[in-house]
Design a protein around this motif. Sequence first.
Motif, PDB file in Angstrom:
ATOM      1  N   ARG A  79       1.868  -8.186  34.774  1.00  0.00           N
ATOM      2  CA  ARG A  79       3.259  -8.120  34.336  1.00  0.00           C
ATOM      3  C   ARG A  79       3.990  -6.975  35.023  1.00  0.00           C
ATOM      4  NH1 ARG A  79       6.104 -11.816  33.237  1.00  0.00           N
ATOM      5  NH2 ARG A  79       4.587 -12.621  31.730  1.00  0.00           N
ATOM      6  N   ARG A 175       8.988 -19.740  27.138  1.00  0.00           N
ATOM      7  CA  ARG A 175       8.143 -18.555  27.291  1.00  0.00           C
ATOM      8  C   ARG A 175       8.889 -17.429  27.989  1.00  0.00           C
ATOM      9  NH1 ARG A 175       4.071 -16.065  30.279  1.00  0.00           N
ATOM     10  NH2 ARG A 175       2.194 -15.606  29.061  1.00  0.00           N
ATOM     11  N   LEU A 179      10.129 -13.842  26.281  1.00  0.00           N
ATOM     12  CA  LEU A 179       9.553 -12.634  26.859  1.00  0.00           C
ATOM     13  C   LEU A 179      10.618 -11.645  27.315  1.00  0.00           C
ATOM     14  CD1 LEU A 179       7.129 -11.012  27.957  1.00  0.00           C
ATOM     15  CD2 LEU A 179       7.384 -12.292  30.091  1.00  0.00           C
ATOM     16  N   TRP A 191       9.637  -3.998  22.035  1.00  0.00           N
ATOM     17  CA  TRP A 191       9.196  -5.344  22.421  1.00  0.00           C
ATOM     18  C   TRP A 191       7.912  -5.292  23.243  1.00  0.00           C
ATOM     19  CZ3 TRP A 191      10.293  -9.690  20.305  1.00  0.00           C
ATOM     20  CH2 TRP A 191      10.017 -10.892  20.948  1.00  0.00           C
ATOM     21  N   TRP A 192       7.858  -4.411  24.242  1.00  0.00           N
ATOM     22  CA  TRP A 192       6.654  -4.314  25.057  1.00  0.00           C
ATOM     23  C   TRP A 192       5.485  -3.801  24.225  1.00  0.00           C
ATOM     24  CZ3 TRP A 192       7.122  -7.442  28.603  1.00  0.00           C
ATOM     25  CH2 TRP A 192       8.221  -7.499  29.474  1.00  0.00           C
ATOM     26  N   ASN A 195       4.019  -6.692  22.159  1.00  0.00           N
ATOM     27  CA  ASN A 195       3.274  -7.654  22.968  1.00  0.00           C
ATOM     28  C   ASN A 195       1.964  -7.079  23.501  1.00  0.00           C
ATOM     29  OD1 ASN A 195       4.595 -10.427  23.551  1.00  0.00           O
ATOM     30  ND2 ASN A 195       6.316  -9.021  23.514  1.00  0.00           N
ATOM     31  N   ASP A 202      -4.534 -10.028  18.725  1.00  0.00           N
ATOM     32  CA  ASP A 202      -4.287 -11.373  18.216  1.00  0.00           C
ATOM     33  C   ASP A 202      -5.573 -12.195  18.258  1.00  0.00           C
ATOM     34  OD1 ASP A 202      -2.375 -13.609  17.446  1.00  0.00           O
ATOM     35  OD2 ASP A 202      -3.270 -14.429  19.276  1.00  0.00           O
ATOM     36  N   GLN A 207      -2.541 -14.116  22.003  1.00  0.00           N
ATOM     37  CA  GLN A 207      -1.214 -14.597  22.364  1.00  0.00           C
ATOM     38  C   GLN A 207      -0.152 -13.533  22.088  1.00  0.00           C
ATOM     39  OE1 GLN A 207      -1.548 -18.167  19.857  1.00  0.00           O
ATOM     40  NE2 GLN A 207      -0.834 -19.319  21.641  1.00  0.00           N
ATOM     41  N   GLY A 208       0.705 -13.303  23.091  1.00  0.00           N
ATOM     42  CA  GLY A 208       1.908 -12.538  22.853  1.00  0.00           C
ATOM     43  C   GLY A 208       2.923 -13.410  22.136  1.00  0.00           C
ATOM     44  N   LEU A 209       4.048 -12.807  21.748  1.00  0.00           N
ATOM     45  CA  LEU A 209       5.067 -13.580  21.049  1.00  0.00           C
ATOM     46  C   LEU A 209       5.587 -14.714  21.914  1.00  0.00           C
ATOM     47  CD1 LEU A 209       6.992 -10.666  19.309  1.00  0.00           C
ATOM     48  CD2 LEU A 209       5.300 -12.208  18.312  1.00  0.00           C
ATOM     49  N   GLN A 210       5.669 -14.495  23.223  1.00  0.00           N
ATOM     50  CA  GLN A 210       6.127 -15.558  24.119  1.00  0.00           C
ATOM     51  C   GLN A 210       5.124 -16.708  24.164  1.00  0.00           C
ATOM     52  OE1 GLN A 210       5.112 -12.601  25.062  1.00  0.00           O
ATOM     53  NE2 GLN A 210       3.639 -12.771  26.730  1.00  0.00           N
ATOM     54  N   ASP A 211       3.833 -16.406  24.063  1.00  0.00           N
ATOM     55  CA  ASP A 211       2.818 -17.467  24.043  1.00  0.00           C
ATOM     56  C   ASP A 211       2.879 -18.263  22.747  1.00  0.00           C
ATOM     57  OD1 ASP A 211       1.454 -17.013  26.560  1.00  0.00           O
ATOM     58  OD2 ASP A 211       0.755 -15.134  25.684  1.00  0.00           O
TER      59      ASP A 211
END
Length: 222
Positions: A79, A175, A179, A191-192, A195, A202, A207-211
């Motif tokens: 990322r 996604r 993100l 936010w970072w 995630n 998780d 999974q991140g929030l976008q996943d």
Amino acid sequence: MSNDQPTPGQPPEDDDPFLKKPQEPSPPSEGRPYGSAPPPPPPPPPPNDPYGSGGGFGAPDPLAGMPPLAEPGKRILARLIDFLIISIPLYLISLPWGGAVDVNGDGDDGFGDAVASGYSGHQLLWSIIGLVVYVAYDTYFTHKDGRTLGKRLLKLRVAMLNDGRVPDIGAALMRAVVLWAPALLCCPCLWWLINIVLMFTDKPYRQGLQDKAAKTVVVAAR
């Protein structure tokens, strides 16, 4: 003459190299009486279950037949590479118009910090431009083969959790928006942090929030 030729114009069923491969059936037990029927296969997951969990104890694992989950450290590094690939050229392009961020301010966290410190018209404009570029970049490469440039270098990819396919355009766009929109327009640090913590904690899919929004998972590329 064989009649198994594919219909012209119809793509083969295995055209997606990341499609989850079916598991090999287990050999029959030697102790089973002659003529007895094999045990029935497990029921398929409900059609409205996006994670393919099967809805109960003993259901098949959606990751069965897929590569292992990506290591959180590699995901963070990938990322960061993607961020630099976009942010450096974008900042250089903005210099003739005063730069994307206020160089006289105390913040140095890019577009999100500039907006958070004050929604001036100039900073807001460049934040929106940055958001469009980041979302387009992530959407294109995620839909193309599940790998942004950073993920390609680190041998990672994004896959649909229920079957391992490359995300379709809708999932890739969802996604990317989840993100980048909060990261660039309102709360970058928080936010970072959320995630990154999810990548490590998780269960069971990291999974991140976008996943979670796109029903995807990040795995090691084969």
